[in-house]
Design a protein around this motif. Structure first.
Motif, PDB file in Angstrom:
ATOM      1  N   ALA A 222      -7.758  12.623   3.456  1.00 38.76           N
ATOM      2  CA  ALA A 222      -7.274  12.794   2.076  1.00 38.76           C
ATOM      3  C   ALA A 222      -7.750  11.640   1.201  1.00 38.76           C
ATOM      4  CB  ALA A 222      -5.750  12.868   2.052  1.00 38.76           C
ATOM      5  N   ASP A 223      -8.027  11.949  -0.066  1.00 36.02           N
ATOM      6  CA  ASP A 223      -8.436  10.928  -1.031  1.00 36.02           C
ATOM      7  C   ASP A 223      -7.317  10.565  -2.005  1.00 36.02           C
ATOM      8  OD1 ASP A 223     -11.024  10.605  -0.069  1.00 36.02           O
ATOM      9  OD2 ASP A 223     -11.812  12.234  -1.300  1.00 36.02           O
ATOM     10  N   ASP A 224      -6.450  11.521  -2.316  1.00 32.65           N
ATOM     11  CA  ASP A 224      -5.346  11.277  -3.248  1.00 32.65           C
ATOM     12  C   ASP A 224      -4.052  11.291  -2.445  1.00 32.65           C
ATOM     13  OD1 ASP A 224      -7.014  11.212  -5.573  1.00 32.65           O
ATOM     14  OD2 ASP A 224      -7.180  13.380  -5.407  1.00 32.65           O
ATOM     15  N   VAL A 225      -3.477  10.116  -2.246  1.00 31.35           N
ATOM     16  CA  VAL A 225      -2.383   9.944  -1.296  1.00 31.35           C
ATOM     17  C   VAL A 225      -1.266   9.126  -1.921  1.00 31.35           C
ATOM     18  CG1 VAL A 225      -1.732   9.066   0.991  1.00 31.35           C
ATOM     19  CG2 VAL A 225      -4.043   9.960   0.607  1.00 31.35           C
ATOM     20  N   VAL A 226      -0.032   9.537  -1.678  1.00 36.34           N
ATOM     21  CA  VAL A 226       1.141   8.722  -1.975  1.00 36.34           C
ATOM     22  C   VAL A 226       1.781   8.351  -0.647  1.00 36.34           C
ATOM     23  CG1 VAL A 226       3.492   8.727  -2.911  1.00 36.34           C
ATOM     24  CG2 VAL A 226       1.602   9.626  -4.269  1.00 36.34           C
ATOM     25  N   CYS A 227       2.047   7.059  -0.441  1.00 32.06           N
ATOM     26  CA  CYS A 227       2.701   6.593   0.772  1.00 32.06           C
ATOM     27  C   CYS A 227       4.117   6.169   0.412  1.00 32.06           C
ATOM     28  CB  CYS A 227       1.938   5.431   1.387  1.00 32.06           C
ATOM     29  SG  CYS A 227       2.658   4.847   2.946  1.00 32.06           S
ATOM     30  N   VAL A 228       5.101   6.793   1.044  1.00 33.79           N
ATOM     31  CA  VAL A 228       6.512   6.467   0.860  1.00 33.79           C
ATOM     32  C   VAL A 228       6.913   5.520   1.977  1.00 33.79           C
ATOM     33  CG1 VAL A 228       8.854   7.387   0.716  1.00 33.79           C
ATOM     34  CG2 VAL A 228       6.931   8.709  -0.192  1.00 33.79           C
ATOM     35  N   HIS A 229       7.283   4.294   1.629  1.00 34.06           N
ATOM     36  CA  HIS A 229       7.604   3.261   2.621  1.00 34.06           C
ATOM     37  C   HIS A 229       9.108   3.028   2.587  1.00 34.06           C
ATOM     38  CE1 HIS A 229       6.372   0.072   5.343  1.00 34.06           C
ATOM     39  NE2 HIS A 229       7.161  -0.764   4.707  1.00 34.06           N
ATOM     40  N   ALA A 230       9.819   3.643   3.533  1.00 37.21           N
ATOM     41  CA  ALA A 230      11.280   3.619   3.536  1.00 37.21           C
ATOM     42  C   ALA A 230      11.789   2.470   4.389  1.00 37.21           C
ATOM     43  CB  ALA A 230      11.820   4.948   4.064  1.00 37.21           C
ATOM     44  N   MET A 343      -1.591  14.660  -0.500  1.00 36.84           N
ATOM     45  CA  MET A 343      -0.760  14.341   0.658  1.00 36.84           C
ATOM     46  C   MET A 343       0.247  13.258   0.309  1.00 36.84           C
ATOM     47  SD  MET A 343      -1.809  12.938   4.456  1.00 36.84           S
ATOM     48  CE  MET A 343      -2.258  14.533   5.090  1.00 36.84           C
ATOM     49  N   ILE A 344       1.446  13.396   0.868  1.00 37.11           N
ATOM     50  CA  ILE A 344       2.463  12.352   0.833  1.00 37.11           C
ATOM     51  C   ILE A 344       2.738  11.958   2.275  1.00 37.11           C
ATOM     52  CG2 ILE A 344       4.855  11.776   0.257  1.00 37.11           C
ATOM     53  CD1 ILE A 344       4.692  13.864  -1.981  1.00 37.11           C
ATOM     54  N   VAL A 345       2.595  10.688   2.592  1.00 34.90           N
ATOM     55  CA  VAL A 345       2.871  10.182   3.935  1.00 34.90           C
ATOM     56  C   VAL A 345       4.168   9.384   3.876  1.00 34.90           C
ATOM     57  CG1 VAL A 345       2.046   8.796   5.857  1.00 34.90           C
ATOM     58  CG2 VAL A 345       0.406  10.059   4.445  1.00 34.90           C
ATOM     59  N   VAL A 346       5.103   9.720   4.739  1.00 40.63           N
ATOM     60  CA  VAL A 346       6.393   9.036   4.780  1.00 40.63           C
ATOM     61  C   VAL A 346       6.411   8.112   5.988  1.00 40.63           C
ATOM     62  CG1 VAL A 346       8.899   9.306   4.792  1.00 40.63           C
ATOM     63  CG2 VAL A 346       7.457  11.076   3.752  1.00 40.63           C
ATOM     64  N   GLY A 347       6.556   6.826   5.730  1.00 36.87           N
ATOM     65  CA  GLY A 347       6.561   5.844   6.804  1.00 36.87           C
ATOM     66  C   GLY A 347       7.568   4.744   6.528  1.00 36.87           C
ATOM     67  N   ARG A 362      10.403  17.035   3.181  1.00 37.33           N
ATOM     68  CA  ARG A 362       9.445  18.132   2.998  1.00 37.33           C
ATOM     69  C   ARG A 362      10.149  19.357   2.396  1.00 37.33           C
ATOM     70  NH1 ARG A 362       7.818  18.634   8.113  1.00 37.33           N
ATOM     71  NH2 ARG A 362       6.154  17.089   7.892  1.00 37.33           N
ATOM     72  N   ARG A 363      11.310  19.657   2.912  1.00 39.48           N
ATOM     73  CA  ARG A 363      12.046  20.836   2.449  1.00 39.48           C
ATOM     74  C   ARG A 363      12.534  20.674   1.010  1.00 39.48           C
ATOM     75  NH1 ARG A 363      17.381  22.794   2.606  1.00 39.48           N
ATOM     76  NH2 ARG A 363      18.200  20.854   3.494  1.00 39.48           N
ATOM     77  N   ARG A 364      12.890  19.442   0.630  1.00 38.14           N
ATOM     78  CA  ARG A 364      13.510  19.241  -0.678  1.00 38.14           C
ATOM     79  C   ARG A 364      12.514  18.863  -1.775  1.00 38.14           C
ATOM     80  NH1 ARG A 364      19.123  18.727  -0.354  1.00 38.14           N
ATOM     81  NH2 ARG A 364      19.922  18.811   1.791  1.00 38.14           N
ATOM     82  N   VAL A 365      11.394  18.239  -1.400  1.00 35.60           N
ATOM     83  CA  VAL A 365      10.436  17.782  -2.411  1.00 35.60           C
ATOM     84  C   VAL A 365       9.517  18.918  -2.851  1.00 35.60           C
ATOM     85  CG1 VAL A 365       8.450  16.268  -2.826  1.00 35.60           C
ATOM     86  CG2 VAL A 365      10.503  15.363  -1.706  1.00 35.60           C
ATOM     87  N   VAL A 373       1.626  20.366  -1.819  1.00 39.90           N
ATOM     88  CA  VAL A 373       1.385  19.006  -1.359  1.00 39.90           C
ATOM     89  C   VAL A 373       1.829  18.899   0.094  1.00 39.90           C
ATOM     90  CG1 VAL A 373       3.629  18.228  -2.240  1.00 39.90           C
ATOM     91  CG2 VAL A 373       1.824  16.551  -1.779  1.00 39.90           C
ATOM     92  N   ARG A 374       0.965  18.330   0.906  1.00 44.95           N
ATOM     93  CA  ARG A 374       1.320  18.099   2.307  1.00 44.95           C
ATOM     94  C   ARG A 374       2.228  16.876   2.402  1.00 44.95           C
ATOM     95  NH1 ARG A 374      -4.254  17.151   5.022  1.00 44.95           N
ATOM     96  NH2 ARG A 374      -2.929  16.673   6.819  1.00 44.95           N
ATOM     97  N   ILE A 375       3.266  16.971   3.199  1.00 41.92           N
ATOM     98  CA  ILE A 375       4.175  15.844   3.431  1.00 41.92           C
ATOM     99  C   ILE A 375       4.227  15.621   4.934  1.00 41.92           C
ATOM    100  CG2 ILE A 375       6.511  14.932   3.145  1.00 41.92           C
ATOM    101  CD1 ILE A 375       6.828  16.757   0.723  1.00 41.92           C
ATOM    102  N   GLU A 376       3.720  14.471   5.370  1.00 39.07           N
ATOM    103  CA  GLU A 376       3.589  14.200   6.794  1.00 39.07           C
ATOM    104  C   GLU A 376       4.224  12.860   7.142  1.00 39.07           C
ATOM    105  OE1 GLU A 376       2.438  16.413   8.740  1.00 39.07           O
ATOM    106  OE2 GLU A 376       1.372  17.754   7.363  1.00 39.07           O
TER     107      GLU A 376
END
Length: 430
Positions: A222-230, A343-347, A362-365, A373-376
């Motif tokens: 993926a080239d356009d990515v959001v990383c969620v850092h929890a 893509m959204i990556v949750v880490g 994934r279910r709520r966003v 949008v892929r959420i992985e």
């Protein structure tokens, strides 16, 4: 407001093919890149890759060998007649990159060679209440331990990068941080730079996690990515067109500063099981700190136990995770609507214990977004920030290795691994 770093001056002479010195550097950069990216090869094979004559390639290889960037391996036993052809390779061990992940309660270090192959690492606990000077001293001690354990000499480091919670200005100053006590205003690049004779870079931890996920994690395609850092709070980093998007002052993605986005006090929300206000969050974290010696470690450990229980199907824990996901979904969806990523990556620390939080997000966003949008889940766990720091350091090294607007002579003081420190210890940023 910190000033933006000055742009590097343009070369005093235009770069064109009529300049023999520039042409030589162009040939050297192209040959080095082909050798690094294409693996071991013969002289003839390398000449074909680069599109140069065999004599020119041989001359360039000689220069790269003199600089320690290329090496000659023993010929392979041939099946044909005659003497086996000599084979050449990129010397990945010629230098190293060091990545440092500094959070409230722990430091993690990763050492890699010039191709990104990890040579080793180290981690150590930090006192969350320690003043900045003591924290930085503890990081320095960890660096010494890490280098000794991996057998890498300090002079072999060609670039160092560190990740930290908070907003990081272009000059490496932490301009805002609510996670590490006393961290705001620390000139972290300069302070760390006193220990190294190479460029030192500092970046936000979520930004580095995003870089790592695209390099070696869930976002490799993926080239356009959001990383969620929890973690204690939830931060976000973004890549646009494959490049990190920092914003003018390093604050891109900090939408969690708005309370209504539901991204603050993430750990406290898991601990208390409610949508906490700041005062309740502080109370919850302080209670764990007094019991366990630091707000970061015990609080995150407690939150992970909630996630683990939810993964086993415990009804109460599952309900808590569902409420947290509903809370976080507002902020994650807002970022997705702003950037329209593929893509959204949750880490982050709160994702290691299982994927229930990811599946709930994934279910709520997705219903809140206007496009698919892929959420992985992250594939890198708690190594993401350290690996992202290594990637940032390697990118800086590549700038020096492949630039053609200055001589490639290893005696040149501005070459890879040379000092980028002024007498005052301030680091010149990339």
């Amino acid at each position: 407001m910190p000033q933006r770093p000055p742009q590097r001056p343009l070369p005093s002479r235009p770069l064109h093919g009529g300049d023999p010195s520039v042409l030589r550097r162009l040939n050297s950069a192209a040959t080095l890149r082909a050798l690094r990216d294409g693996g071991e090869c013969t002289l003839s094979e390398l000449a074909r890759r680069v599109g140069l004559s065999r004599p020119t390639t041989e001359g360039v290889l000689g220069e790269l060998i003199d600089r320690g960037l290329a090496g000659q391996d023993a010929p392979r036993p041939g099946t044909g007649l005659g003497r086996p052809a000599r084979r050449y390779r990129f010397r990945a061990e010629a230098g190293h990159a060091l990545g440092i992940d500094i959070d409230a309660h722990r430091v993690r270090l990763v050492v890699a060679d010039l191709t990104g192959a990890v040579a080793g690492g180290h981690r150590a606990d930090l006192d969350v209440q320690a003043p900045p000077g003591e924290r930085i001293a503890a990081v320095r001690a960890s660096v010494r331990t890490c280098l000794a354990a991996t057998g890498v000499e300090r002079r072999s480091l060609w670039a160092v990068a560190a990740g930290t919670p908070g907003v990081v200005a272009p000059d490496g100053t932490v301009t805002s941080c609510t996670v590490v006590p006393g961290w705001e205003g620390v000139r972290l690049a300069r302070e760390l730079g006193r220990s190294f004779s190479c460029p030192v870079l500092v970046e936000n931890d979520a930004n580095l996690a995003a870089m790592a996920e695209r390099w070696r994690g869930a976002a490799r395609d993926a080239d356009d990515v959001v990383c969620v850092h929890a973690g204690l709070h939830t931060g976000m980093g973004a890549l646009i067109g494959g490049r990190l998007h920092r914003g003018r002052w390093g604050a891109a993605g900090e939408i969690g500063m708005l309370p209504e986005m539901g991204l603050r006090d993430t750990t406290a929300a898991l601990i208390t099981g409610t949508d906490v206000d700041p005062e309740a969050a502080s109370t919850a974290l302080a209670g764990l700190a007094s019991a366990g010696g630091g707000s970061g470690g015990p609080a995150l450990d407690h939150a992970e136990r909630v996630l683990e229980a939810a993964g086993w199907g415990a009804a109460e824990a599952t309900a808590v995770v569902e409420r947290l996901a509903a809370r976080m979904a507002r902020g994650v969806a807002a970022m997705a609507l702003a950037l329209d990523p593929e893509m959204i990556v949750v880490g982050g620390p709160l994702v290691r214990a299982g994927d229930l939080l990811v599946s709930e997000l994934r279910r709520r966003v997705r219903p809140l977004c206007l496009s698919p949008v892929r959420i992985e889940a992250s594939e890198l766990g708690d190594e993401a920030v350290g690996l992202g720091a290594v990637r940032l350091a390697l990118d800086r090294i590549d700038e020096d290795l492949f630039r053609v607007d200055r001589p490639s002579d290893p005696s040149d003081p501005s070459g890879p691994g040379a000092s980028d420190l002024s007498e005052s210890g301030e680091v010149r940023q990339a």
